[in-house]
Design a protein around this motif. Structure first.
Motif, PDB file in Angstrom:
ATOM      1  N   GLU A 151       7.240  -7.461 -10.711  1.00 41.44           N
ATOM      2  CA  GLU A 151       6.321  -5.945 -10.550  1.00 41.44           C
ATOM      3  C   GLU A 151       5.507  -5.892 -11.457  1.00 41.44           C
ATOM      4  N   TRP A 175       1.293  -5.409 -10.576  1.00 40.77           N
ATOM      5  CA  TRP A 175       0.991  -4.730  -9.198  1.00 40.77           C
ATOM      6  C   TRP A 175       0.678  -3.044  -9.446  1.00 40.77           C
ATOM      7  N   ASP A 176      -0.153  -2.745  -8.685  1.00 39.05           N
ATOM      8  CA  ASP A 176      -0.528  -1.362  -8.787  1.00 39.05           C
ATOM      9  C   ASP A 176       0.447  -0.411  -8.003  1.00 39.05           C
ATOM     10  N   ILE A 177       1.104  -0.975  -6.999  1.00 42.33           N
ATOM     11  CA  ILE A 177       2.241  -0.441  -6.288  1.00 42.33           C
ATOM     12  C   ILE A 177       3.421  -1.382  -6.332  1.00 42.33           C
ATOM     13  N   ASN A 196      -0.948  -7.397  -5.799  1.00 42.84           N
ATOM     14  CA  ASN A 196      -1.473  -6.345  -4.723  1.00 42.84           C
ATOM     15  C   ASN A 196      -1.612  -6.717  -3.245  1.00 42.84           C
ATOM     16  N   HIS A 198       1.130  -1.946   1.940  1.00 44.33           N
ATOM     17  CA  HIS A 198       1.056  -2.552   0.635  1.00 44.33           C
ATOM     18  C   HIS A 198       2.382  -3.250   0.580  1.00 44.33           C
ATOM     19  N   ARG A 203      -1.678  -7.066   0.463  1.00 42.74           N
ATOM     20  CA  ARG A 203      -1.770  -5.872   1.549  1.00 42.74           C
ATOM     21  C   ARG A 203      -2.288  -6.407   2.781  1.00 42.74           C
TER      22      ARG A 203
END
Length: 396
Positions: A74, A77-79, A368, A92, A370
């Protein structure tokens, strides 16, 4: 089914490889197939390494995708990587590009085609262990004769306008060098260092890399187009790509050696990854390697396969390119790739295999990850049209 929702749900189901357990995601896909009226079986290459295959396998076209993903921490990661967050533009998360987005597209395109006409000339294979080399996935299905040679499309992420019809070969091996130990204060006059043996070998491999393998005019045209396509990918800008396609690329991925800093190294182990262009035979390269190593060195081959290619003029390639052209309103032409995938094993087993699928290539295996929603929908339309092309040809 909605392709965006399915992609998001697939991302939320962790299936990291290692360890490679795809039980939960396989059960989810099998339940979706049951809802479509497609009978399927879950088969394990080893405990937890699950594959989902439709029971009707003697079909003209096989659509395939892998369910395993590379691990994600994790941090960075931005999300969160397994949240499966959807916004106005993207789905994402880990696997959204490689390649749960492709799996989602297969499912929704098949549903659309079946809604039109019921039975379709398509078999399905959702496999495990692609990220681990396919031993428990595609290779297992081939060895057990659970899938049969036909036209095969793998939903791997590719450039939007170009199906991939070939991959370079691969030669992986481990070398154990053995030297003569001695006191470090006397080297290099006294003693023979296993580490220096490895260093000398790597210097030779660097020279080997400079060898250029000539290609046929048709393959040269494919390579030139592939270079142009690859040059447009964001992460490749500023790099000379011609050697990647025409020469042996090499990576000394693992090396360990020595016993103490004040001892001339008696042992050194090196694991190499070579990627071989068309016209370069893996066995010939291994023979050259043996000739460059000291007699005390021990070589253990790990993986070997020559470069492979599906005929660009085949019905599968031309039909896929036509579907891409009709959706994107561009002239689609096939390309070849420098990396490897399950297509290699399928071609070796007699399948006519290509790759084409959605995804952002710059995010492969990275932070990230996506996939664009509009690309998911476009590729769904392309698969739908391809299925209909096969239905018309084979009379379903």
């Amino acid at each position: 089914m909605d392709v965006v929702r399915i992609c998001s749900e697939l991302v939320k189901i962790k299936s990291e490889n290692p360890p490679g357990d795809t039980t939960e995601v396989a059960q989810y896909i099998a339940s979706l197939l049951e809802g479509l009226g497609i009978r399927s079986d879950i088969t394990e290459g080893s405990p937890g390494h699950c594959n989902v295959i439709s029971r009707e396998q003697n079909r003209a076209l096989m659509l395939s995708g892998h369910m395993d993903v590379v691990p994600a921490m994790e941090e960075g990661w931005d999300i969160p990587p397994y949240a499966g967050v959807v916004d106005d533009t993207y789905v994402h998360g880990r696997g959204s590009t490689d390649m749960k987005g492709g799996c989602a597209v297969i499912l929704t395109a098949v549903e659309r085609a079946m809604d039109d006409c019921g039975e379709i000339p398509v078999s399905l294979a959702f496999v495990c262990d692609e990220e681990g080399g396919g031993r428990y996935g595609t290779r297992y299905l081939i060895e057990k004769q659970l899938i049969h040679p036909c036209d095969a499309l793998i939903a791997e992420p590719t450039p939007a306008f170009a199906p991939s019809v070939g991959q370079k070969g691969i030669c992986r091996f481990e070398v154990e060098f053995t030297g003569t130990p001695g006191h470090s204060s006397l080297f290099p006059v006294v003693g023979e260092s296993a580490i220096m043996q490895a260093f000398s070998f790597l210097a030779w491999v660097d020279v080997l890399h400079n060898r250029v393998y000539p290609q046929s005019p048709a393959l040269e045209e494919l390579i030139e187009h592939s270079i142009a396509i690859s040059d447009m990918q964001e992460e490749r800008e500023g790099h000379e790509l011609s050697p990647i396609f025409r020469q042996i690329m090499y990576n000394p991925g693992l090396i360990s050696g020595g016993e103490r800093v004040n001892i001339v190294a008696q042992k050194c182990r090196l694991t190499m990854d070579l990627r071989l262009p068309w016209g370069c035979d893996c066995d010939d390269i291994l023979r050259e390697i043996y000739g460059q190593l000291p007699s005390s060195a021990k070589v253990t081959p790990l993986t070997k396969a020559n470069a492979s290619l599906t005929d660009p003029e085949s019905f599968l390639v031309q039909s896929t390119a036509n579907a891409i052209s009709s959706v994107y309103h561009v002239a689609s032409k096939p390309m070849v790739q420098w990396a490897a995938s399950d297509a290699r094993a399928l071609r070796k087993a007699g399948f006519r295999a290509i790759e084409y699928g959605p995804g952002e290539l710059c995010g492969l295996h990275g932070l990230n990850e996506r996939v664009r929603i509009d690309q998911l929908r476009s590729v769904e339309e392309i698969y739908y049209r391809l299925i209909n092309t096969y239905r018309e040809k084979y009379g379903f």
